[in-house]
Design a protein around this motif. Structure first.
Motif, PDB file in Angstrom:
ATOM      1  N   GLY A  59     -11.805 -11.765 -14.068  1.00  0.00           N
ATOM      2  CA  GLY A  59     -10.582 -12.471 -13.717  1.00  0.00           C
ATOM      3  C   GLY A  59      -9.298 -11.703 -13.926  1.00  0.00           C
ATOM      4  N   ASP A  60      -9.363 -10.480 -14.464  1.00  0.00           N
ATOM      5  CA  ASP A  60      -8.151  -9.678 -14.555  1.00  0.00           C
ATOM      6  C   ASP A  60      -7.802  -9.200 -13.146  1.00  0.00           C
ATOM      7  OD1 ASP A  60      -6.000  -8.391 -15.610  1.00  0.00           O
ATOM      8  OD2 ASP A  60      -7.139  -6.780 -16.574  1.00  0.00           O
ATOM      9  N   GLU A  61      -6.536  -8.920 -12.899  1.00  0.00           N
ATOM     10  CA  GLU A  61      -6.153  -8.606 -11.519  1.00  0.00           C
ATOM     11  C   GLU A  61      -6.636  -7.229 -11.063  1.00  0.00           C
ATOM     12  OE1 GLU A  61      -1.525  -7.523 -12.763  1.00  0.00           O
ATOM     13  OE2 GLU A  61      -1.999  -9.292 -11.539  1.00  0.00           O
ATOM     14  N   LYS A  62      -6.867  -6.333 -12.022  1.00  0.00           N
ATOM     15  CA  LYS A  62      -7.446  -5.036 -11.647  1.00  0.00           C
ATOM     16  C   LYS A  62      -8.173  -4.439 -12.840  1.00  0.00           C
ATOM     17  CE  LYS A  62      -3.871  -1.770 -12.466  1.00  0.00           C
ATOM     18  NZ  LYS A  62      -2.838  -0.885 -12.027  1.00  0.00           N
ATOM     19  N   ASP A  63      -8.934  -3.369 -12.584  1.00  0.00           N
ATOM     20  CA  ASP A  63      -9.631  -2.703 -13.675  1.00  0.00           C
ATOM     21  C   ASP A  63      -8.638  -1.901 -14.508  1.00  0.00           C
ATOM     22  OD1 ASP A  63     -11.913  -3.777 -12.710  1.00  0.00           O
ATOM     23  OD2 ASP A  63     -12.585  -1.980 -11.652  1.00  0.00           O
ATOM     24  N   ARG A  64      -9.032  -1.598 -15.737  1.00  0.00           N
ATOM     25  CA  ARG A  64      -8.099  -0.938 -16.656  1.00  0.00           C
ATOM     26  C   ARG A  64      -8.696   0.339 -17.226  1.00  0.00           C
ATOM     27  NH1 ARG A  64      -3.415  -3.762 -15.599  1.00  0.00           N
ATOM     28  NH2 ARG A  64      -4.031  -5.926 -15.303  1.00  0.00           N
ATOM     29  N   VAL A  65      -7.819   1.310 -17.415  1.00  0.00           N
ATOM     30  CA  VAL A  65      -8.255   2.588 -17.980  1.00  0.00           C
ATOM     31  C   VAL A  65      -8.459   2.452 -19.487  1.00  0.00           C
ATOM     32  CG1 VAL A  65      -7.529   4.958 -18.458  1.00  0.00           C
ATOM     33  CG2 VAL A  65      -7.130   3.946 -16.220  1.00  0.00           C
ATOM     34  N   VAL A  66      -9.566   2.985 -19.976  1.00  0.00           N
ATOM     35  CA  VAL A  66      -9.783   3.001 -21.426  1.00  0.00           C
ATOM     36  C   VAL A  66      -9.742   4.429 -21.990  1.00  0.00           C
ATOM     37  CG1 VAL A  66     -10.982   0.810 -21.689  1.00  0.00           C
ATOM     38  CG2 VAL A  66     -12.273   2.845 -21.024  1.00  0.00           C
ATOM     39  N   VAL A  67     -10.162   5.404 -21.169  1.00  0.00           N
ATOM     40  CA  VAL A  67     -10.011   6.794 -21.586  1.00  0.00           C
ATOM     41  C   VAL A  67      -9.316   7.551 -20.454  1.00  0.00           C
ATOM     42  CG1 VAL A  67     -11.170   8.905 -22.323  1.00  0.00           C
ATOM     43  CG2 VAL A  67     -12.136   6.684 -22.945  1.00  0.00           C
ATOM     44  N   ARG A  68      -8.178   8.153 -20.793  1.00  0.00           N
ATOM     45  CA  ARG A  68      -7.397   8.845 -19.771  1.00  0.00           C
ATOM     46  C   ARG A  68      -8.068  10.147 -19.345  1.00  0.00           C
ATOM     47  NH1 ARG A  68      -1.686   9.544 -22.195  1.00  0.00           N
ATOM     48  NH2 ARG A  68      -2.380   8.617 -24.144  1.00  0.00           N
ATOM     49  N   ASP A  69      -7.574  10.713 -18.231  1.00  0.00           N
ATOM     50  CA  ASP A  69      -8.183  11.939 -17.729  1.00  0.00           C
ATOM     51  C   ASP A  69      -7.982  13.100 -18.704  1.00  0.00           C
ATOM     52  OD1 ASP A  69      -5.521  12.327 -17.347  1.00  0.00           O
ATOM     53  OD2 ASP A  69      -5.618  12.560 -15.174  1.00  0.00           O
ATOM     54  N   ASN A  70      -7.009  12.988 -19.605  1.00  0.00           N
ATOM     55  CA  ASN A  70      -6.828  14.039 -20.600  1.00  0.00           C
ATOM     56  C   ASN A  70      -7.709  13.812 -21.837  1.00  0.00           C
ATOM     57  OD1 ASN A  70      -5.613  11.951 -21.960  1.00  0.00           O
ATOM     58  ND2 ASN A  70      -3.551  12.802 -21.857  1.00  0.00           N
ATOM     59  N   GLY A  71      -8.576  12.804 -21.746  1.00  0.00           N
ATOM     60  CA  GLY A  71      -9.534  12.574 -22.828  1.00  0.00           C
ATOM     61  C   GLY A  71      -9.048  11.630 -23.902  1.00  0.00           C
ATOM     62  N   LEU A  72      -7.742  11.290 -23.875  1.00  0.00           N
ATOM     63  CA  LEU A  72      -7.205  10.388 -24.899  1.00  0.00           C
ATOM     64  C   LEU A  72      -7.529   8.939 -24.564  1.00  0.00           C
ATOM     65  CD1 LEU A  72      -3.685  11.953 -25.594  1.00  0.00           C
ATOM     66  CD2 LEU A  72      -5.741  12.049 -27.036  1.00  0.00           C
ATOM     67  N   LYS A  73      -7.843   8.189 -25.602  1.00  0.00           N
ATOM     68  CA  LYS A  73      -8.125   6.770 -25.400  1.00  0.00           C
ATOM     69  C   LYS A  73      -6.822   5.997 -25.315  1.00  0.00           C
ATOM     70  CE  LYS A  73     -12.449   7.293 -27.841  1.00  0.00           C
ATOM     71  NZ  LYS A  73     -12.373   8.540 -28.647  1.00  0.00           N
ATOM     72  N   THR A  74      -6.843   4.991 -24.495  1.00  0.00           N
ATOM     73  CA  THR A  74      -5.618   4.196 -24.346  1.00  0.00           C
ATOM     74  C   THR A  74      -5.503   3.184 -25.486  1.00  0.00           C
ATOM     75  OG1 THR A  74      -6.749   2.531 -23.036  1.00  0.00           O
ATOM     76  CG2 THR A  74      -5.719   4.320 -21.829  1.00  0.00           C
ATOM     77  N   TYR A  75      -4.327   2.601 -25.540  1.00  0.00           N
ATOM     78  CA  TYR A  75      -4.089   1.559 -26.533  1.00  0.00           C
ATOM     79  C   TYR A  75      -5.050   0.391 -26.305  1.00  0.00           C
ATOM     80  CZ  TYR A  75      -1.696  -2.206 -28.993  1.00  0.00           C
ATOM     81  OH  TYR A  75      -1.402  -3.255 -29.811  1.00  0.00           O
ATOM     82  N   PHE A  76      -5.327   0.142 -25.035  1.00  0.00           N
ATOM     83  CA  PHE A  76      -6.228  -0.953 -24.687  1.00  0.00           C
ATOM     84  C   PHE A  76      -7.619  -0.719 -25.290  1.00  0.00           C
ATOM     85  CE2 PHE A  76      -8.946  -2.926 -21.157  1.00  0.00           C
ATOM     86  CZ  PHE A  76      -8.934  -4.177 -21.748  1.00  0.00           C
ATOM     87  N   ALA A  77      -8.034   0.556 -25.319  1.00  0.00           N
ATOM     88  CA  ALA A  77      -9.330   0.875 -25.917  1.00  0.00           C
ATOM     89  C   ALA A  77      -9.330   0.494 -27.398  1.00  0.00           C
ATOM     90  CB  ALA A  77      -9.637   2.358 -25.749  1.00  0.00           C
ATOM     91  N   SER A  78      -8.236   0.792 -28.075  1.00  0.00           N
ATOM     92  CA  SER A  78      -8.108   0.389 -29.482  1.00  0.00           C
ATOM     93  C   SER A  78      -8.221  -1.117 -29.616  1.00  0.00           C
ATOM     94  CB  SER A  78      -6.750   0.801 -30.048  1.00  0.00           C
ATOM     95  OG  SER A  78      -6.595   2.180 -30.038  1.00  0.00           O
ATOM     96  N   ASP A  79      -7.568  -1.803 -28.707  1.00  0.00           N
ATOM     97  CA  ASP A  79      -7.528  -3.255 -28.795  1.00  0.00           C
ATOM     98  C   ASP A  79      -8.892  -3.879 -28.527  1.00  0.00           C
ATOM     99  OD1 ASP A  79      -5.555  -4.751 -29.761  1.00  0.00           O
ATOM    100  OD2 ASP A  79      -4.499  -5.070 -27.873  1.00  0.00           O
ATOM    101  N   ILE A  80      -9.631  -3.280 -27.603  1.00  0.00           N
ATOM    102  CA  ILE A  80     -11.002  -3.748 -27.378  1.00  0.00           C
ATOM    103  C   ILE A  80     -11.787  -3.581 -28.673  1.00  0.00           C
ATOM    104  CG2 ILE A  80     -13.173  -3.258 -26.197  1.00  0.00           C
ATOM    105  CD1 ILE A  80     -11.500  -2.336 -23.779  1.00  0.00           C
ATOM    106  N   ALA A  81     -11.640  -2.397 -29.254  1.00  0.00           N
ATOM    107  CA  ALA A  81     -12.373  -2.098 -30.489  1.00  0.00           C
ATOM    108  C   ALA A  81     -11.960  -3.039 -31.612  1.00  0.00           C
ATOM    109  CB  ALA A  81     -12.121  -0.654 -30.904  1.00  0.00           C
TER     110      ALA A  81
END
Length: 592
Positions: A334-356
Motif C-alpha cells: 500500500g505504499d505509493e512506491k518502493d523504497r531504497v534501503v541500500v544506496r548504490d554507494n553501499g550506504l544504508k538509508t535511514y529507512f533501513a535503520s528504521d526497519i531494523a
RNA sequence: GCGCCCAUAGCUCAACUGGAUAGAGCAUCGCCCUUCUAAGGCGAGGGUUUCAGGUUCGAGUCCUGAUGGGCGUACCA
C-alpha cells in the motif's frame, strides 16, 4: 454504574429472545451513554431506536416494551421514555454517593482499569535528533507522549517508554563538523561558517568546553581545512546564487575526518552528542517526561540488527536490486512506491535503520508498538507499516500517532522555528517563561491531531485565563479548608462522614458525586483512543463543580455528621483531582 | 499534479466516536467578598458547525464534490 444499566438492558434482550421477539442469535451493541442534559436523567440508551428495524415497530413502542420488562434495581430511581425513543435512567442520589468509599479506599489507584489486560506496549516518543536543544515543537510530542504513556499504564498496560536516539548519519556529521569549526574559531582561526552548518549558540558553548578540555590539540589551520572544498552557496548583490551548500558541508565533513583522524573526529563527535543529549535528558526530566530506555541508532548498526532485518526481508522475497541500489517492495503493502534501503554507494538509508529498529522492537516481544511522530513525518507511515507487514503477521501491532505542529505566538506574532538556523524558542525557555505545569497542561489540552496555536502571553498569565491554575486552585482550596477545620478542632472523621452521606442532599453535592463516578470511565475511554485531553477537560469540569459547591455551601458547619459528610465528599474530590493532575504530570499544590 | 491532516461563537478549543435544545474558557455586559483563599461563583448576549449534495428514524461527526489553511511527496536524516 453505567455497566449496571447495560446489564439490566441485556437482561431485557434475553427476555425478548425468550418471548421470540428477537432471534436467539441476535447480538445487539447495547449502547448506554451519559446524558448531556440533567433533565434527561443520568444515563440514556438508544436501544429502542436500534431495534426498530429488526422488530419492525416504532421506537417509542419498543421503548415501552423494554421499560415494561426492566427488572427491579436498587440504583435506579425512575425511568422515562423521551424524544424519538430514548430511555432515560435516573439514578438514586444514595447510589451516586456509593463511589466515595471506593475512592477513599483506592486512593491514588482510583481510576485504574484493565482495558489493557496486562498487554505490553512500547511507547516511543520525542526522539528528536540530538543536533540541538529541544524546541517548543518537540514539547508537544513530549507532553502528549508522556501523558499517553501514563494513561495506558493506568488502563492496565505494561508500559515502556523509549527515546530513539539518531546518533548516526549525516546530520550528526554536520553537527560534528559545525562543532569543530566553532572550536577552530575559538582557537583563533579565521573562517566563514558554512551556511548549512548548525548555527545555534549552543554550538559555541560545546566548542568552548572542547577547547578548555583539549586546548589546541585538535587545531588545524583554517586555510588547510577549506582547501579543495566545494564553494559554499552565496547570493551576490544581483540576487544570483552560486556554489552548493550541500557539497560544501559534505566537503568539510570529509576534511574533518581526514585531518583529525578517526580517533579525534570521534572525540569531537561524541563531545557534541554527549552535551546535547545530556541537555535533552535534563530538559525532559525537568518537564516531567521520563524514559525507561534511550535507544541508540548506532547500536543497531554495530550489533548487526540492520543486516538481520534486511536478510529477513530478502528471505521473504521483498528486496530487489535496481540501478545499483537495493529496494524494498513497500508498494506491495500500500505504499505509493518502493523504497531504497541500500544506496548504490553501499550506504544504508535511514529507512533501513528504521526497519531494523521496528524489527528489534518486535523481537523484544511487545504486544503493541506506539510511535508518536510529528505530523511532518506522516508520509513515512505507509512504508514503516509495510515493513512491519513484511516481517510480521500482525500489521496492527504498530500504531503511529501523529501530533500536529504547535504554532507559537508572542504578542500576536507568529514565531518561526528551525534548528539549523538556530532560530527557535526552546522548550527550556518556554518552561522558564510559563512554568512546566502550565506548559504541560496547555499542550495536552488540545487533541493531538488538532492544529494548535500556543500563545505564550496567554500561557503565562496567572489568572483564570489559564485553566491549569483553575484546577490547581480547586485542589489547594480543599487542602486549606481541611487544615482550617483542623485548626478549629474539627478534624475530619471520615468514618462518620461515610456513615452520613445521606445528609448530602444539595444539588452541587449530587453533581459532584456523579462526576467523581465518571472518572474511571474517562480514563478507560481516553486510553482506548489515546486522548489525554479528555482528562484535562474532565478535570476542568470537576474543578468547576468544586468551586460552585464552595461558593454555595459552607463545609465547616457546627453539626458534626453533616460537616464530616461534606468534608468527606470534598476529600474525595481532592483525591480525584490529584490523580488526574498526576496523570498529566502537573503538580497538585496544597496552597496557592 | 498526487497524498495525508485540519476547518465549530469575535479569539482559543470541546462535543462521550451517529443521538435529544452544539458546550467551556477568554473577550463584552450585569450581579456576589464583615463568611472555609474572588487565581472563585451566578447570570446575559454571541452559531446556517466553511460551502453544495448524499446516506437514515437522527449528521458537527459517515460518503462524494468544492473552497480555504497546514504538511508531505529523496539513493536526506
Amino acid at each position: 454504574m453505567k455497566h449496571q444499566v447495560a446489564e439490566i438492558l441485556s437482561e431485557v434482550i434475553d427476555q425478548f429472545k425468550q418471548e421470540g421477539i428477537l432471534e436467539a442469535s441476535f447480538q445487539p451493541r447495547v449502547n448506554v451513554e451519559n446524558t448531556r442534559d440533567k433533565s434527561h436523567g443520568d444515563f440514556a440508551t438508544n436501544l429502542a431506536m436500534m431495534l426498530t428495524k429488526i422488530i419492525g415497530k416504532p421506537p417509542r413502542e419498543i421503548a415501552d416494551m423494554i421499560v415494561a420488562r426492566l427488572p427491579e434495581s436498587e440504583v435506579i430511581e425512575k425511568v422515562e421514555i423521551a424524544g424519538p425513543g430514548f430511555i432515560n435512567f435516573f439514578v438514586l442520589d444514595v447510589a451516586k454517593f456509593n463511589v466515595l468509599p471506593t475512592i477513599l479506599e483506592a486512593g491514588d489507584a482510583f481510576g485504574e482499569c484493565n482495558v489493557g489486560q496486562g498487554r505490553s506496549v512500547l511507547v516511543e516518543y520525542v526522539s528528536a535528533n540530538p543536533t540541538g536543544p529541544l524546541h517548543v515543537g518537540h514539547g508537544r510530542g513530549a507532553a502528549y507522549g508522556a501523558s499517553v504513556a501514563s494513561l495506558l499504564s493506568k488502563a492496565g498496560f505494561q508500559v515502556s517508554r523509549e527515546y530513539y536516539v539518531n546518533d548516526a548519519g549525516r546530520q550528526m556529521d554536520i553537527l560534528a563538523a559545525s562543532t569543530w569549526l566553532r572550536y577552530l574559531q575559538h582557537c583563533g582561526e579565521e573562517l566563514t561558517f558554512p551556511s548549512n552548518g548548525y548555527k545555534g549558540d549552543y554550538i559555541f558553548d560545546i566548542a568552548q568546553s572542547l577547547y578548555e578540555e583539549k586546548g589546541d590539540a585538535l587545531r588545524k589551520s583554517a586555510q588547510v581545512v577549506f582547501e579543495g572544498v566545494a564553494k559554499d552557496e552565496t547570493t551576490n548583490a544581483a540576487g544570483e546564487t552560486q556554489g552548493d551548500k550541500e557539497k560544501h558541508i559534505d566537503g568539510l565533513i570529509e576534511q574533518a575526518k581526514s585531518l583529525l583522524g578517526e580517533t579525534h573526529y570521534r572525540l569531537v563527535f561524541e563531545k557534541a552528542l554527549d552535551v546535547i543529549l545530556g541537555d535533552i535528558r535534563e530538559d525532559l526530566a525537568e518537564f516531567g517526561v521520563e524514559f525507561e530506555n534511550w535507544f541508540s541508532e548506532r547500536s543497531l548498526m554495530d550489533s548487526g540488527v540492520i543486516d538481520a532485518a534486511l536478510e529477513k526481508l530478502q528471505a521473504a522475497g521483498k528486496i530487489y536490486e535496481k540501478n545499483g541500489a537495493l529496494w524494498f517492495k513497500s508498494s506491495e503493502y500500500g505504499d505509493e512506491k518502493d523504497r531504497v534501503v541500500v544506496r548504490d554507494n553501499g550506504l544504508k538509508t535511514y529507512f533501513a535503520s528504521d526497519i531494523a529498529y521496528h524489527f528489534n522492537k518486535l523481537e523484544r516481544g511487545f504486544d503493541v508498538l506506539i510511535d508518536i511522530w510529528g505530523s511532518d513525518h506522516h508520509g513515512y507511515v505507509p512504508r514503516v507499516k509495510a515493513a512491519m507487514q513484511a516481517m510480521e503477521t500482525n500489521p496492527d501491532a504498530l500504531e503511529v500517532l501523529l501530533v500536529q505542529f504547535a504554532v507559537l505566538y508572542r504578542g500576536g506574532e507568529k514565531l518561526s522555528m528551525s534548528t539549523r538556523s538556530g532560530q527557535f524558542v526552546t522548550l527550556r525557555e518556554l518552561r522558564d517563561e510559563v512554568g512546566a505545569d502550565a506548559a504541560r497542561f496547555f499542550y495536552v489540552q488540545r487533541k493531538s491531531e488538532q492544529h494548535m496555536d500556543f500563545d505564550l502571553d496567554l500561557a503565562k498569565s496567572k489568572s483564570n485565563e489559564n485553566p491549569v491554575y483553575y484546577i490547581q486552585y480547586a485542589h489547594a482550596r480543599i487542602c486549606q479548608v481541611l487544615s482550617l477545620a483542623e485548626e478549629r478542632g474539627y478534624a475530619l472523621d471520615t468514618e462518620m462522614g461515610l456513615a452520613n452521606l445521606s445528609r448530602l442532599t444539595l444539588e452541587p453535592e449530587a453533581d459532584l458525586a456523579t462526576l467523581l463516578g465518571k472518572y474511571p470511565e474517562i480514563i478507560a475511554r481516553a486510553a482506548q483512543v489515546y486522548e489525554p485531553h479528555q482528562i484535562a477537560y474532565y478535570l476542568k469540569e470537576l474543578a468547576h463543580g468544586l468551586h460552585a459547591y464552595y461558593n454555595s455551601t459552607q463545609f465547616i458547619v457546627e453539626y458534626e455528621p453533616l460537616r464530616n459528610a461534606r468534608l468527606t465528599l470534598v476529600v474525595a474530590v481532592r483525591q480525584v483531582l490529584k490523580n488526574g493532575l498526576e496523570l498529566l504530570s502537573v503538580a497538585a499544590p496544597e496552597k496557592m
